[in-house]
Structures are given as structure tokens and as C-alpha cells.
Write a protein that holds these residues in place. Structure first.
Motif, PDB file in Angstrom:
ATOM      1  N   ARG A  24      66.897  34.266  18.583  1.00 31.29           N
ATOM      2  CA  ARG A  24      66.821  33.443  19.798  1.00 31.29           C
ATOM      3  C   ARG A  24      66.292  32.044  19.488  1.00 31.29           C
ATOM      4  N   HIS A  25      65.258  31.980  18.665  1.00 28.16           N
ATOM      5  CA  HIS A  25      64.671  30.678  18.320  1.00 28.16           C
ATOM      6  C   HIS A  25      65.678  29.806  17.563  1.00 28.16           C
ATOM      7  N   LEU A  26      66.345  30.386  16.594  1.00 33.22           N
ATOM      8  CA  LEU A  26      67.318  29.609  15.819  1.00 33.22           C
ATOM      9  C   LEU A  26      68.460  29.112  16.698  1.00 33.22           C
ATOM     10  N   THR A  40      74.381  47.927  18.280  1.00 36.11           N
ATOM     11  CA  THR A  40      74.960  46.738  18.899  1.00 36.11           C
ATOM     12  C   THR A  40      74.578  46.582  20.363  1.00 36.11           C
ATOM     13  N   ASP A  41      74.212  47.667  21.031  1.00 32.44           N
ATOM     14  CA  ASP A  41      73.810  47.543  22.432  1.00 32.44           C
ATOM     15  C   ASP A  41      72.586  46.644  22.583  1.00 32.44           C
ATOM     16  N   ARG A  42      71.786  46.548  21.540  1.00 38.77           N
ATOM     17  CA  ARG A  42      70.591  45.702  21.592  1.00 38.77           C
ATOM     18  C   ARG A  42      70.888  44.232  21.306  1.00 38.77           C
ATOM     19  N   ALA A  47      72.846  37.641  22.802  1.00 36.46           N
ATOM     20  CA  ALA A  47      74.131  36.938  22.731  1.00 36.46           C
ATOM     21  C   ALA A  47      74.450  36.277  24.065  1.00 36.46           C
ATOM     22  N   ALA A  48      74.211  36.969  25.157  1.00 34.78           N
ATOM     23  CA  ALA A  48      74.498  36.434  26.492  1.00 34.78           C
ATOM     24  C   ALA A  48      73.559  35.284  26.858  1.00 34.78           C
ATOM     25  N   ASP A  51      74.209  31.163  25.170  1.00 33.67           N
ATOM     26  CA  ASP A  51      75.398  30.327  25.388  1.00 33.67           C
ATOM     27  C   ASP A  51      76.398  30.362  24.235  1.00 33.67           C
ATOM     28  N   GLY A  52      76.662  31.539  23.715  1.00 28.54           N
ATOM     29  CA  GLY A  52      77.662  31.683  22.667  1.00 28.54           C
ATOM     30  C   GLY A  52      77.206  31.306  21.271  1.00 28.54           C
ATOM     31  N   ALA A  53      75.927  30.981  21.099  1.00 33.08           N
ATOM     32  CA  ALA A  53      75.422  30.593  19.782  1.00 33.08           C
ATOM     33  C   ALA A  53      75.076  31.797  18.913  1.00 33.08           C
ATOM     34  N   VAL A  54      75.115  32.998  19.506  1.00 34.42           N
ATOM     35  CA  VAL A  54      74.773  34.210  18.760  1.00 34.42           C
ATOM     36  C   VAL A  54      75.960  35.165  18.777  1.00 34.42           C
ATOM     37  N   ASP A  55      76.394  35.572  17.590  1.00 35.84           N
ATOM     38  CA  ASP A  55      77.428  36.591  17.444  1.00 35.84           C
ATOM     39  C   ASP A  55      76.767  37.839  16.889  1.00 35.84           C
ATOM     40  N   GLY A  56      76.922  38.958  17.571  1.00 35.50           N
ATOM     41  CA  GLY A  56      76.314  40.202  17.123  1.00 35.50           C
ATOM     42  C   GLY A  56      77.258  41.006  16.252  1.00 35.50           C
TER      43      GLY A  56
END
Length: 89
Positions: A24-26, A40-42, A47-48, A51-56
Motif C-alpha cells: 500500500r505504501h509503495l 489471492t482473496d487477501r 488492489a481496489a 487505483d490500479g497500482a497494485v496487481d495481485g
């Protein structure tokens, strides 16, 4: 902390705790984050929220000796290999 050039960063253990807080910080400081976890549920909430900056991705970090030779793949054209077993969340 300000970032002059965003990077792509892999964070393992991003399903909870320090790994999730790091992801989250990055993302908050404009990096693109590949967040890895066994569950992956976690990864859905971070990810939500970012704003799309995290891909799980589903992944499990294991010892190199636990990889079978058929799962080892060349890494960036070198003789070194890496062992990947992932599923996109």
C-alpha cells in the motif's frame, strides 16, 4: 518520501501485515506493485484501494532445492534460472 521515477516492485507476503502495508505504501508513492500472496482473496482489498497500482498474484516463495528441474526457466537470457508458479489474482 518523494519518488522521482516510479518503479515496478515485487512484494511477497502482501496478503497481510507488513507485506500488505508495504504494498500500500509503495503504491501511494507512485510505484507499480506486484503483490504476491498464497491467498489471492487477501489481495483484493489493497488492489481496489490503490487505483490500479497494485496487481495481485498468487505465489508461494519456496527453497530453490524444492523446484523440479522442469519448472526452472532461464532468467533474462542468463544461465541463472528461477522457479515460478503463479496465477494472476
Amino acid at each position: 518520501m518523494s519518488v522521482t521515477e516510479p518503479k515496478v516492485v515485487l512484494v511477497t507476503g502482501a496478503g497481510s501485515g507488513i507485506g500488505q502495508a508495504t504494498a500500500r505504501h509503495l503504491a501511494a508513492i507512485r510505484h507499480r506493485v506486484v503483490a504476491g500472496a498464497r491467498r489471492t482473496d487477501r489481495l483484493a482489498a489493497p488492489a481496489a484501494e490503490c487505483d490500479g497500482a497494485v496487481d495481485g498474484v498468487e505465489l508461494d516463495v519456496i527453497a530453490w532445492t524444492a523446484c523440479t528441474p522442469s519448472s526452472r526457466t532461464p532468467w533474462r537470457g542468463t544461465e541463472e534460472s528461477t522457479c515460478w508458479s503463479t496465477t494472476r489474482a
